[in-house]
Design an enzyme around this catalytic site. Sequence first.
Site, PDB file in Angstrom:
ATOM      1  N   LYS A   1      -6.253 -16.575   9.816  1.00  0.00           N
ATOM      2  CA  LYS A   1      -5.585 -15.701  10.523  1.00  0.00           C
ATOM      3  C   LYS A   1      -6.667 -14.985  11.487  1.00  0.00           C
ATOM      4  O   LYS A   1      -6.449 -14.748  12.714  1.00  0.00           O
ATOM      5  CB  LYS A   1      -4.715 -14.640  10.030  1.00  0.00           C
ATOM      6  CG  LYS A   1      -4.087 -13.661  10.980  1.00  0.00           C
ATOM      7  CD  LYS A   1      -3.929 -12.409   9.942  1.00  0.00           C
ATOM      8  CE  LYS A   1      -4.978 -11.559   9.898  1.00  0.00           C
ATOM      9  NZ  LYS A   1      -4.914 -10.094   9.419  1.00  0.00           N
TER      10      LYS A   1
ATOM     11  N   LYS B   1     -14.846  -6.537  14.523  1.00  0.00           N
ATOM     12  CA  LYS B   1     -14.314  -7.049  13.250  1.00  0.00           C
ATOM     13  C   LYS B   1     -14.132  -8.603  13.457  1.00  0.00           C
ATOM     14  O   LYS B   1     -14.414  -9.440  12.570  1.00  0.00           O
ATOM     15  CB  LYS B   1     -13.206  -6.447  12.760  1.00  0.00           C
ATOM     16  CG  LYS B   1     -12.370  -7.054  11.409  1.00  0.00           C
ATOM     17  CD  LYS B   1     -13.402  -6.959  10.090  1.00  0.00           C
ATOM     18  CE  LYS B   1     -13.072  -7.703   9.067  1.00  0.00           C
ATOM     19  NZ  LYS B   1     -11.501  -7.508   8.380  1.00  0.00           N
TER      20      LYS B   1
END
Length: 301
Positions: A241, A172
Amino acid sequence: MTELRLGFAGVGKMGGLMAARLIEAGHPLTVFDANDLAAELLIKAGARRARTLHELAGQAEIVFASLPTPDVVREVALGTGGIVASSTTKLFVDLSTTGPRVARMVAEGLALKGITAVDCPVSGGLSGARNGTLALMVSCPAAAYDQLRDLLTVFGKPIFVSEIAGAAQTMKLANNLLAACAIAISSEAFVFGVKGGLNPATMCEVFNASSGRNTATLDKFPRSVLPGTFDFGFSTALAFKDVKLCLDEAEALGVPTPVGNAVRQILGVTQAMFGPESDFTSMVRPFEQWAGVEVRSPPGD
């Protein structure tokens, strides 16, 4: 599968849409969220409300989680009153983006209590969550994946990555790095073209018929930048992030990331200029300001 008791922790923007799909598919669902309003929308749709995480875990054999940060995931999974304290939960399916180190920590901690962690970060944004077209990257024991596969198709297309804990998180982060890079470099190209007198809609058409085609030119720019809506549905703060997580993991592995570091810098500038809750397609806006142009479709296009 429909007879299993399901729980969902974290029913905000993404989690709420995924939880709603479980309800629509006929699965009994208990939800928990610190935000009363987020939970209330699902209660009206047929879910049951758990007032605490401990109550949720006590009512669900499979708990899904869609949470904003690695620290929150760790606390929900392993903290006092968290999933680890449950004698009912057998599978903890984390749909969040945490990075592989936290995923391994969660898997190891839950395994001590006989709970299997399923690492299942997703890609596809709010529209994918709403429409059930997400890509789901899954790492867990093969037996757990076999048990969950049909249930995961409610959200989209599950792809089994590995039995290694944290492998799906690595996948991911690599994907999100590419997605952010595509926006950053497409921003430069579009602003360059508009400054040179080109119509950005025409540029988009040419890119998508040519070798410059990417996820930003195919989807994000025509949907959210050219009309000036900046509403793709993923915040700059979350993009920052995820890219930072990727670069931190790459550094730990000894992998150089000069391009990724440049993208992180652009996300940091975007966040400083337009706020953490700005849409991550706002990455084009610093380039626009610096060049004195806007990448927008002319009226009538």
